[in-house]
Write an enzyme that holds these catalytic residues in place. Structure first.
Site, mmCIF file in Angstrom:
data_model
loop_
_atom_site.group_PDB
_atom_site.id
_atom_site.type_symbol
_atom_site.label_atom_id
_atom_site.label_comp_id
_atom_site.label_asym_id
_atom_site.label_seq_id
_atom_site.Cartn_x
_atom_site.Cartn_y
_atom_site.Cartn_z
ATOM 1 N N GLU A 132 -47.515 -0.267 15.955
ATOM 2 C CA GLU A 132 -47.786 1.120 15.539
ATOM 3 C C GLU A 132 -47.061 1.451 14.234
ATOM 4 O O GLU A 132 -47.589 2.181 13.391
ATOM 5 C CB GLU A 132 -47.393 2.087 16.664
ATOM 6 N N ASP A 174 -55.778 32.487 8.261
ATOM 7 C CA ASP A 174 -56.740 33.363 7.585
ATOM 8 C C ASP A 174 -56.572 33.258 6.075
ATOM 9 O O ASP A 174 -55.575 32.744 5.580
ATOM 10 C CB ASP A 174 -56.560 34.809 8.058
#
Ligand code: GLA
Length: 731
Positions: free
Chosen positions: A616, A536
């Protein structure tokens, strides 16, 4: 002038770049709400009010025989309890005689330069370059000595109006404040939908859109935090509004505790919208001279759909909510050991992860849960914020200096607000945990919650955590919070003040964060609450990034990041590449896709890179280079949602530089079908009359062509494959 006041000083028009908000004091001193929407001249709009005798809607005595004047029908700024407005009130209070009535009338106003601060709470702040303006309107209760100051902070350039309210018991008699919301918005006309973002742990912020009718639409939290279940931010808009078109109003709560957001149509089809602290678990006693300040609601309006509204919130949050040296500085790409090791690590394991990460170019190691007290699982240790030297084979300072010596930053996990019953802290101070005498407390993740309303608890945490940060030279803290709060009882407060604890708890959290940041101004805080349970604008005032979700599955993350992006910029969303099969969903996605999705956030890794293939590893290097190259786009650019979850086979998003010189689009194939249909990638935000080169097919077109025609993929990606497509300005 952002705040325009009529010659008779009774009409107030707040002007932002593209929106206007008007209110007026009527003949009886009631503060009417007249308009919020597209920018207009500051002309008096009282003519819009339709008055008629409405059965069962009573009249104040001052109205005499005029039965058309009723508080029950008028659009108001401060609807109050018990005096004839039978709709939802904004303020409800009880007087000493037990009556519940409040009738606030206009007393005066004040205009102050700049934004306003709210004691102990986060608030939108002004930068040096721009100056906001604040209108403060004082309302006085007709039969008692209670005043309410209504705050309207106008951020003209940002198209934002902030709202707050402060109640003062200016008399001597005790008053019980049973509800004080932060804003009330009465729309006289129109039909509205409410959009909110609901979910659950590891599946946060799914968009839901419902029509607002006679039945109340209400979301909120009673969990002590803003919650995974509903985010404290909603949009109100007519049913026809889309990403690209139409009116929309955002309300975003800069608060991290219980909240409500609700909307309802009244008997005259007017829509009342409210946001503030959830009243069910709220009761504040105000003795004579005491005040209570409501947290801030950030309102914004756009006439151009949700994308434009989101851009307004992103700019506002990046510039006027996030603070500190990390506001614009490039945040470090990090490696976090949680999903790599969980609790099962020792010093060598951590160093091995760090070494490999460093070799590939990662800038910070974050040591997650399990480094302190007696903590080899989640049944013990919380509250004992001293290093487990046995597990780490030495001090934290030693580990930290080894990490620093590699040229990496060092970050550390804390969960300050919690205590395990099996901890030294709990054994020494059982009353520091929230629990009601004579009742067994509710455990969640087998832990209890500390009473953050008590100063000595906050002081203890401040001292303990400061000590660790100082001794180990910690650069970053992940501040976690892993349960909902209940059993509200504090041994330090009188019985009549128990209803104050949920809010005092949040004030304690903010106080601790503020003090730590003052003492360690360079510290980068990352908020977290089991991922996105406290995502928030309140937390973002302290922590410029928040771990977006405990769900690291790249495909689920697309939906979670999509929902989060309506209010919050991607620069605030913690996002990591993790191992496959994914630990939350079991899904296997390509490494490249995991990187592309995490790059639409603060970038990092959460796996043991010693265990990935050489191919990777090479990709990690490439991804880090891309993260750097796109950083100004992903962290400062304009973000476009170009598809919505579950609506097709692709998820597409795009970042466009503020100067429109370049853009990058992310594309993920989320679904696969045989005999595939052509796939179209929408494009947006490029300058219509400038030319752009597309990295996907090498062609050059004007922005207007790209924006309107998009791009057709020549090769259909396989399920979960993805693309990053760059748009660069061409001669
Ligand atoms: C929460 C966080 C995770 C991790 C664990 C540690 O769930 O969201 O990222 O830190 O706690 O216990």
């Amino acid at each position: 002038m952002a705040i325009q006041i009529s010659a008779d000083q009774r009409t107030f028009t707040l002007q932002t770049k593209s929106s206007s908000y008007q209110m007026a004091v009527d003949a009886y001193g009631v503060l009417l709400h007249l308009y919020y929407g597209k920018k207009i001249e500051a002309e008096n709009l009282e003519y819009l009010i339709y008055k008629s005798d409405v059965g069962f809607s009573g009249n104040p005595v001052e109205a005499g025989k005029d039965r058309t004047y009723s508080l029950d029908c008028l659009p108001q700024e401060l609807p109050s309890s018990g005096v004839g407005d039978f709709r939802e009130e904004m303020i409800r209070l009880y007087h000493e005689d037990g009556s519940c009535a409040a009738d606030f009338r206009y007393e005066g106003y004040e205009v102050v330069k700049g934004s306003y601060e709210i004691p102990g709470l986060p608030a939108v702040y002004d930068t040096e370059q721009e100056t906001g303006e604040t209108l403060i309107i004082t309302m006085r209760e007709v039969s008692s000595d209670i005043k309410v100051k209504l705050y309207y902070g106008v951020m003209e350039e940002e198209n934002v109006i902030t709202r707050s309210a402060c109640v003062c018991n200016c008399g001597t008699k005790k008053v019980v404040l049973d509800q004080l919301l932060s804003c009330n918005l009465d729309f006289m006309f129109g039909t509205y939908d409410m959009i909110y973002f609901y979910g659950r742990h590891a599946m946060e912020r799914n968009l839901e859109r419902v029509p607002v009718k006679g039945a109340k639409v209400e979301i909120g939290s009673r969990r002590g935090t803003s919650s995974h279940q509903y985010n404290p931010a909603v949009i109100l808009c007519p049913p026809e509004t889309t990403e690209k078109n139409g009116d929309c109003y955002g309300l975003c709560f800069a608060y991290s505790g219980n909240f409500t957001a609700r909307a309802q149509r009244d008997q005259r089809n007017q829509t009342r919208v409210q946001m503030g602290i959830q009243p069910d678990q709220f009761r504040f006693v105000l003795e004579g001279g005491e005040t209570f300040f409501a947290p801030q609601v950030i309102m914004s309006y756009s006439s151009e759909g949700f994308t434009a509204l989101s851009h307004q919130y992103h700019d506002l949050i990046r510039e006027h909510i996030c603070r500190g040296p990390w506001k614009h500085a490039k945040r470090p790409a990090l490696i976090n050991n949680w999903e790599a090791t969980y609790f099962a690590f020792n010093k060598e394991k951590i160093l091995k992860i760090a070494r490999q990460a460093k070799e590939l170019g990662i800038e910070m190691l974050v040591l997650d849960d399990g480094w302190f007290g007696k903590r080899d699982d989640d049944y013990s240790g919380l509250g004992d914020w001293f290093v487990n030297e046995k597990k780490l084979e030495g001090t934290l300072a030693e580990l930290s200096s080894e990490i620093h010596a590699m040229g990496m930053k060092f970050g550390l996990w804390f969960e300050p607000e919690m205590v395990s019953e099996d901890s030294d802290l709990y054994r020494a101070h059982p009353d520091w945990a929230l629990q009601i005498p004579g009742r067994q407390p509710n455990r969640a993740r087998y832990q209890l919650v500390l009473d953050m309303s008590r100063k000595e608890v906050v002081d203890y945490l401040y001292n303990q955590i400061s000590d660790v940060l100082e001794k180990a030279s910690v650069d970053y803290v992940k501040w976690d919070m892993n349960r909902s709060v209940c059993d509200f009882y504090s041994s330090k407060l009188p019985a009549e003040r128990m209803g104050e604890i949920p809010h005092r708890f949040v004030l304690g959290v903010y106080d601790l964060a503020e003090r730590l940041l003052k003492r360690f101004p360079q510290l980068l805080l990352e908020g977290c609450s089991g991922g996105g349970g406290r995502f928030d604008a309140g937390m973002l005032y302290y922590a410029p990034q928040i771990w977006c979700s405990d769900n690291t599955d790249a495909v689920n993350r697309l939906d979670i990041q999509y929902g989060t992006s309506f209010f919050y910029p991607t620069s605030t969303m913690g996002a990591h590449v993790s191992a496959v099969p994914n630990h939350q969903t079991g899904r296997i996605t390509p490494f490249a896709t995991r990187g592309n999705v995490a790059m639409a956030g603060t970038f990092g890794y959460e796996l043991d890179l010693n265990l990935v293939t050489d191919e990777e590893k090479a990709m990690v290097k490439e991804q880090l280079a891309q993260f750097d190259r796109f950083y100004d786009l992903t962290h400062e650019g304009d973000y476009y949602r170009l598809t919505a979850p579950k609506e097709g086979e692709l998820m597409v998003w795009e970042f466009v530089a503020k100067d429109k010189s370049k853009a990058v689009s992310g594309v993920v194939k989320t679904d696969a079908q045989g005999n595939p249909l052509p796939l179209h990638v929408p494009v947006a935000g490029l300058a219509p009359d400038r030319k752009y080169h597309c990295s996907y097919n090498g062609s050059v077109h004007t922005g207007s062509v790209w924006n309107n025609c998009g791009l057709t993929l020549v090769e259909i990606p396989k399920e979960y494959e993805s693309l990053l497509i760059e748009w660069t300005e061409a001669e």
